[in-house]
Scaffold this motif. Sequence first.
Motif, short mmCIF file in Angstrom:
data_model
loop_
_atom_site.label_atom_id
_atom_site.label_comp_id
_atom_site.label_asym_id
_atom_site.label_seq_id
_atom_site.Cartn_x
_atom_site.Cartn_y
_atom_site.Cartn_z
N PHE A 228 -49.81 2.55 -12.65
CA PHE A 228 -51.26 2.38 -12.81
C PHE A 228 -51.79 1.33 -11.83
N LEU A 229 -51.10 0.20 -11.74
CA LEU A 229 -51.52 -0.86 -10.81
C LEU A 229 -51.55 -0.33 -9.37
N CYS A 230 -50.50 0.35 -8.97
CA CYS A 230 -50.43 0.90 -7.61
C CYS A 230 -51.55 1.91 -7.37
N LEU A 231 -51.80 2.77 -8.34
CA LEU A 231 -52.88 3.76 -8.20
C LEU A 231 -54.23 3.09 -8.06
N ARG A 232 -54.48 2.07 -8.86
CA ARG A 232 -55.78 1.41 -8.82
C ARG A 232 -56.00 0.65 -7.51
N ARG B 97 -58.85 10.94 -3.44
CA ARG B 97 -59.48 9.96 -4.33
C ARG B 97 -59.53 10.47 -5.77
N PRO B 98 -59.96 11.71 -6.03
CA PRO B 98 -59.93 12.17 -7.43
C PRO B 98 -58.51 12.25 -8.00
N ILE B 99 -57.54 12.53 -7.14
CA ILE B 99 -56.15 12.57 -7.61
C ILE B 99 -55.72 11.17 -8.04
N LEU B 100 -56.07 10.15 -7.25
CA LEU B 100 -55.73 8.78 -7.61
C LEU B 100 -56.39 8.37 -8.93
N THR C 170 -57.47 10.41 -11.32
CA THR C 170 -56.86 11.21 -12.39
C THR C 170 -55.49 10.68 -12.75
N GLY C 171 -54.75 10.20 -11.75
CA GLY C 171 -53.45 9.58 -12.04
C GLY C 171 -53.59 8.38 -12.95
N GLY C 172 -54.63 7.58 -12.72
CA GLY C 172 -54.89 6.44 -13.60
C GLY C 172 -55.22 6.88 -15.02
N TRP C 173 -55.98 7.97 -15.13
CA TRP C 173 -56.30 8.52 -16.45
C TRP C 173 -55.04 9.00 -17.16
N LEU C 174 -54.15 9.64 -16.40
CA LEU C 174 -52.89 10.10 -16.98
C LEU C 174 -52.04 8.92 -17.46
#
Length: 138
Positions: free
Chosen positions: A96-100, A117-120, A122-126
Amino acid sequence: MEISALPAELSVVIWLALFAASLWIPYIVGVNMHPQQGVDDFARPPPLVGFPEWVHRAHRAHLNLLEQLVPFAVLVLVVDRLDGFSALTQWTAIIFLCLRVAHAIGMISGLARFPLRPILFTGGWLCCLVMGYAAYTA
């Protein structure tokens, strides 16, 4: 409790909070580099339309981080309260930290375009969903 004794998940929340507390800086730098004529910045923030695109993206990057940090931090605190930290929650927090960070850098720089950008985001949401799962299974 020593800082080195903190679980990785809580350390990540601390770093994310510090990151969120600092992510206003690019926006303010941009606003001050491109002052708007006839706008009293102290009465009302200037509309974003008069600024370069990166200034608008910096504003959105800050808001996007806050949108995901609050639910993620709450979930981490719930899992901590339930004594449910595991390898899954540790890796979820790190990811999560890396994605943000990647999302903020990519968004402000303009390098993270569709679909990255939406993938990043969405990854945080996951990651939030995984942390919620960890809370329910603790």
